[in-house]
Motif scaffolding. Structure first.
Motif, PDB file in Angstrom:
ATOM      1  N   TRP B 274       0.936  -1.136  -0.107  1.00  0.00           N
ATOM      2  CA  TRP B 274       0.114   0.099   0.223  1.00  0.00           C
ATOM      3  C   TRP B 274       0.804   1.389  -0.063  1.00  0.00           C
ATOM      4  O   TRP B 274       0.683   2.319  -0.727  1.00  0.00           O
ATOM      5  N   ARG B 430      -7.612  -1.552  -9.039  1.00  0.00           N
ATOM      6  CA  ARG B 430      -8.262  -1.253  -8.014  1.00  0.00           C
ATOM      7  C   ARG B 430      -8.012  -1.926  -6.706  1.00  0.00           C
ATOM      8  O   ARG B 430      -7.707  -3.080  -6.778  1.00  0.00           O
ATOM      9  N   TRP B 431      -8.082  -0.837  -5.533  1.00  0.00           N
ATOM     10  CA  TRP B 431      -7.817  -1.532  -4.281  1.00  0.00           C
ATOM     11  C   TRP B 431      -9.009  -2.344  -3.694  1.00  0.00           C
ATOM     12  O   TRP B 431      -9.341  -1.937  -2.538  1.00  0.00           O
ATOM     13  N   TYR B 432      -9.604  -2.926  -4.469  1.00  0.00           N
ATOM     14  CA  TYR B 432     -10.822  -3.994  -3.759  1.00  0.00           C
ATOM     15  C   TYR B 432     -11.016  -4.756  -4.699  1.00  0.00           C
ATOM     16  O   TYR B 432     -10.685  -5.197  -5.852  1.00  0.00           O
ATOM     17  N   SER B 437     -15.778  -5.023  -0.488  1.00  0.00           N
ATOM     18  CA  SER B 437     -14.388  -4.328  -0.216  1.00  0.00           C
ATOM     19  C   SER B 437     -14.566  -3.163  -1.253  1.00  0.00           C
ATOM     20  O   SER B 437     -13.937  -1.908  -0.738  1.00  0.00           O
ATOM     21  N   ARG B 438     -15.286  -2.956  -2.274  1.00  0.00           N
ATOM     22  CA  ARG B 438     -15.480  -2.119  -3.172  1.00  0.00           C
ATOM     23  C   ARG B 438     -16.166  -0.786  -2.258  1.00  0.00           C
ATOM     24  O   ARG B 438     -15.847   0.272  -2.345  1.00  0.00           O
ATOM     25  N   TYR B 441     -13.741   0.543   0.042  1.00  0.00           N
ATOM     26  CA  TYR B 441     -12.803   1.320  -0.453  1.00  0.00           C
ATOM     27  C   TYR B 441     -13.287   2.915  -0.684  1.00  0.00           C
ATOM     28  O   TYR B 441     -12.406   3.959  -0.480  1.00  0.00           O
ATOM     29  N   ILE B 462      -8.252  -0.483   4.063  1.00  0.00           N
ATOM     30  CA  ILE B 462      -8.240  -1.382   2.701  1.00  0.00           C
ATOM     31  C   ILE B 462      -7.813  -2.934   2.968  1.00  0.00           C
ATOM     32  O   ILE B 462      -8.474  -3.844   2.531  1.00  0.00           O
ATOM     33  N   GLU B 463      -6.622  -2.895   3.529  1.00  0.00           N
ATOM     34  CA  GLU B 463      -6.127  -4.197   3.733  1.00  0.00           C
ATOM     35  C   GLU B 463      -6.891  -4.899   4.819  1.00  0.00           C
ATOM     36  O   GLU B 463      -7.137  -6.253   4.583  1.00  0.00           O
TER      37      GLU B 463
END
Lengths: 307, 545
Positions: B274, B430-432, B437-438, B441, B462-463
């Motif tokens: 990240w 995308r970080w999801y 998780s979207r 985010y 996020i993690e």
């Protein structure tokens, strides 16, 4: 008896004879009439069945499987078993039961029964491999909650099509399906067995109608999970030559070939050829600009080496 | 009764009768008028077609009317009626008429109505592939004469292909591209500049000048007016430039997309963190940019952000080519249009960004479908061919100030800044992974952009979301597989029908080619499931039931 009466006698006798003949013949006439009537009703029934079958097809084309199911359920047993429409209606009905939205256990069992009957009753019919294929799909796929796929039974069906109906258009589909049952394993050896099934078939049938698809499929498998990039690229190129890539989003396959040749194999010739294909054939691809810059890079590298 | 009273009574009664009389006259007039209007509009001796759309932008209906008039002159036996409904009610109209099986002959396909669901689409709308293979007869005499209709569209109809149905169900009329609009007068007044600088650092300096102007003068001027919808579009335009760096590291299957699974594996294997410089730079840039949006932009809708710009309360606005004309007609000041400046190699963030988002694959928009139940399907398709012929599409788009969807059709000079630019990248990360998780985010992103949480806190959220036992990677992996299985089932249905069609020829057009395509797509989707299972077992130690 007067002379006049005597003269009329033969006429009366002949009239009586004609009447008796008519009475005697009346039964067969009735029978004939009834036969003709029956034939016309049968013909009418056949016409209705044919119309209904056409209607079912129209609904199928619109993916209205529940509509088609209703019609087929109504007509499938009314058709004379010697008529080709009997097989058609029953086979489609079984396919509809398997492919409709949220099929129930009873639907699948009913479809299996119909398919088995068709296979045993018409073993030499051209529709039989289709019935076997549908049966294989019943065994391989999960249709309802709690349905347990039986891969071995499915494999038996695919092998039956390949061995007993090798000239059926379904034989090549059966090869892909059979190979897929091995490739879907998470064990490397089984995956390679699956590839071998396809390769053996292609060795014997290089001009198979689905040859391009087969090459593309094994290219995907070599790519991942086997990560044998060289073999993967060889197979992709064969698939491309056979036009199979045209069936997909072409730029993604071309990008995969070019990028893998460039970054993983260091095969600049293939990389350049496929970057160029993206630029020339697919200028509206999202990969166009990246392919262009990558090709420029490779070409400047080559000119530096020459210098 | 005395005569006077009687007379007065009569007058009173006749006065009472006046409104009744007037009402009867009005009623009669209305009935006669309505019947004549109806008669003139719906001439039963002609083929009547209805075309429904939601384009209420200025000039659209008039432009379509003139095209309709031209078509009617060519085909005097046809009458086409426009049904223009606001965007708000359009979906309801389509959903209701679809349920009642009483759809207009031609409809603009709304991606949010049930008409866009595969099952409904195939049941109620005409598949167009067989028509698209033949040349558009209205291109006769142009360089597109003899070209298959499909190849006359700039995206070759790629945007409108429905993979699960293997067909096309709408033809597009225009193209839509996102750009930055600016108020030339206001920009000059505040910054002394004539246009928006192309350099990213100069762009930020310009935004800073506008902000300081507000502080100095007390006049509330918004540097960039955005709605919550545009903000996401802007963010992704910048994010792609940064995440394209990860393509070679994370895009395992080289499909140009970094999937949720590829992101998670990258994180797990330590290929990405990240707090990587690239990622940090990316989100710092977004935060910096968001400082120049209206406070509370997450609650602003498109109409409101347009209003700020039109009223001269914002110097810039993120908008699309679709809105350009109607906005320019509403404003008294000249509008400039430019692309979003991207950090160059020697600028802040430039070290970490690869470039801009490529617009090469920009799809076409405003697609019209033909109702399968229409009594005059062929005429409806004929009209769409007319509308998308080179000359007419050029004329139509010139009138509505849009970019034509047809190759070689000329674009108006003022729309040249909207021409899709092929330079750049398309790989997004995308970080999801999947819906839950979207949502986390986006919630965290907005908190971060508003300065409510730090970059590290954002990363922890996020993690944690990706590792959550309930909605983390396990849930997402299963969701992915579930979606792939749905595709497999749809292909299975198609393969089954096509196999039967080849056995008992009932003439599905191109059944052989469609069958090959369906088999290939299904086998590749099944293989993708296999890969997921393989990775789950061997890399994530997660056994799928």
């Amino acid at each position: 008896m007067t002379v006049r009466t005597k003269r009329q006698l033969p006429v009366i006798i002949s009239l009586l004879a004609v009447m008796s003949i008519l009475i005697a013949a009346s039964n067969p006439l009735v029978a004939l009439k009834s036969l003709l009537c029956k034939m016309s009703t049968h013909k009418q029934g056949q016409k209705n069945t044919e119309d209904k079958l056409k209607e079912a097809w129209q609904l199928l084309r619109r993916y209205d499987l529940s509509g088609a199911e209703k019609i087929l359920a109504e007509i499938k047993d009314k058709i004379d078993q010697d008529l080709p429409q009997y097989i058609e209606a029953n086979l489609i009905y079984a396919a509809v039961l398997c492919n409709k939205d949220n099929p129930k256990k009873e639907d699948i069992e009913r479809a299996e029964k119909i398919l088995r009957q068709l296979i045993s009753r018409y073993p030499q019919n051209k529709a039989t491999p289709y019935a076997i294929m549908q049966l294989a799909r019943i065994y391989e796929l999960e249709h309802y909650y709690g349905d347990k796929p039986d891969i071995e039974k499915a494999q038996d069906c695919y092998r039956t099509i390949i061995e007993h109906y090798p000239h059926s258009p379904l034989a090549s589909q059966a090869i892909i399906r059979l190979a897929a049952t091995y490739i879907s394993s998470t064990e490397r050896q089984k995956i390679e067995d699956g590839i071998k099934i396809i390769k053996d078939w292609l060795g014997k049938h290089p001009n198979d109608k689905l040859a391009g698809i087969m090459h593309l499929y094994i290219a995907d498998v070599y790519f991942l999970p086997l990560m044998d990039y060289k073999k993967a690229i060889d197979e992709y190129i064969k698939a491309d030559k056979l036009g199979a890539v045209d069936l997909l989003q072409k730029d993604l396959i071309y990008w995969r070939i070019a990028r893998t040749a460039d970054k993983k194999l260091g095969n600049k010739a293939i990389a350049k050829r496929y970057y160029r294909k993206i630029i020339e054939q697919l200028p509206d691809s999202g990969r166009y600009w990246q392919a262009k810059t990558a090709l420029e890079r490779l070409e400047s590298e080559s000119s530096e080496i020459k210098r | 009764m005395i005569p006077e009273l009687k007379k007065a009574g009569n007058i009173h009664r006749s006065k009472k009768l006046i409104p009744i009389g007037l009402f009867i006259i009005f009623l009669l007039y209305s009935v006669i008028h309505c019947s004549t209007v109806e008669k003139s509009k719906y001439d039963e001796s002609k083929i009547n077609l209805t075309i429904a759309h939601w384009q209420l932008d200025r000039g659209y209906r008039e432009a379509l009317s003139s095209i309709i008039d031209e078509y009617q002159r060519l085909h005097p036996d046809v009458q086409i009626h426009q049904l223009a409904v606001s965007e708000q009610y359009y979906r309801q109209l389509i959903n209701t008429t679809l349920t009642a099986e009483d759809l207009p002959d031609i409809i603009e396909l709304d991606h949010r109505s049930v008409a866009n669901i595969d099952e409904y689409l195939t049941r109620y709308f005409q598949p167009l592939s067989s028509y698209l293979k033949r040349p558009n007869p209205y291109n006769k005499g142009t360089d597109l004469e003899g070209t298959p209709w499909q190849d006359t569209f700039i995206d070759r109809m790629r945007t409108w292909y429905r993979p699960a149905l293997q067909d096309y169900f709408a033809v597009p009329t225009s193209v839509s591209v996102c750009r930055l609009f600016y108020n030339k007068d206001l920009l000059r007044e505040i910054t002394g500049k004539e246009s928006i600088p192309k350099s990213f650092s100069e762009f930020i300096k310009t935004l800073e000048l506008i902000k300081k102007y507000t502080e100095r003068t007390g006049k509330h001027i918004i540097p960039i007016s955005v709605s919550r919808y545009d903000a996401t579009i802007i963010y992704w335009r910048y994010i792609v430039g940064f995440t394209a760096n990860y393509e070679d590291t994370l895009d395992m299957d080289r499909d140009g997309i970094i999937s949720g699974l590829e992101l998670y594996l990258g994180l797990k294997d330590g290929k990405i963190r990240w707090d990587d410089d690239v990622n940090k730079a990316c989100y710092e840039l977004l935060r910096l940019l968001s400082n120049y949006f209206e406070r509370g932009f997450t609650a602003i809708d498109r109409d409101q952000r347009t209003l700020f710009f039109i009223q001269g309360r914002a110097v810039m606005m993120a908008g699309t080519s679709w809105e350009f004309t109607s906005i320019s007609k509403e404003t008294k000041f000249p509008i400039g249009v430019c692309d979003f400046p991207i950090p160059g190699p020697n600028e802040p963030f430039g070290k970490y960004t690869k470039g801009k988002l490529s617009e090469a694959a920009t799809g076409t928009a405003a697609g019209f479908s033909v109702c399968r139940l229409s009594k005059h399907k062929d005429k409806a398709i004929d009209f769409l061919q007319f509308l998308t012929s080179k000359r007419i599409n050029e004329d139509f788009n010139s009138k509505i100030d849009q970019i034509p969807s047809i190759r070689g059709a000329r674009i108006k000079e003022e729309l040249l800044p909207f021409m899709p630019d092929p330079e750049g990248y398309t790989t997004m990360m995308r970080w999801y992974w999947q819906d839950k998780s979207r949502a986390i985010y986006y919630g965290a992103l907005l908190e971060y952009l508003q300065g409510l949480i730090s970059f590290d806190e954002f990363g922890n959220i996020i993690e944690n979301a990706l590792n959550d036992p309930h909605y983390g990677w396990r849930y997402s992996l299963l969701q992915d597989i579930r979606q792939m299985r749905t595709t497999v089932r749809m292909q299975e249905r198609l393969i089954s029908i096509l196999n039967l069609d080849l056995l008992f020829p009932r003439k599905i057009p191109d059944a052989d080619k469609k069958l090959k395509e369906a088999v290939l797509k299904q086998i590749r989707e099944l293989h993708k499931i296999d890969i997921y299972r393989y990775i789950a077992k061997n890399k994530l130690n997660f056994k799928l039931e």
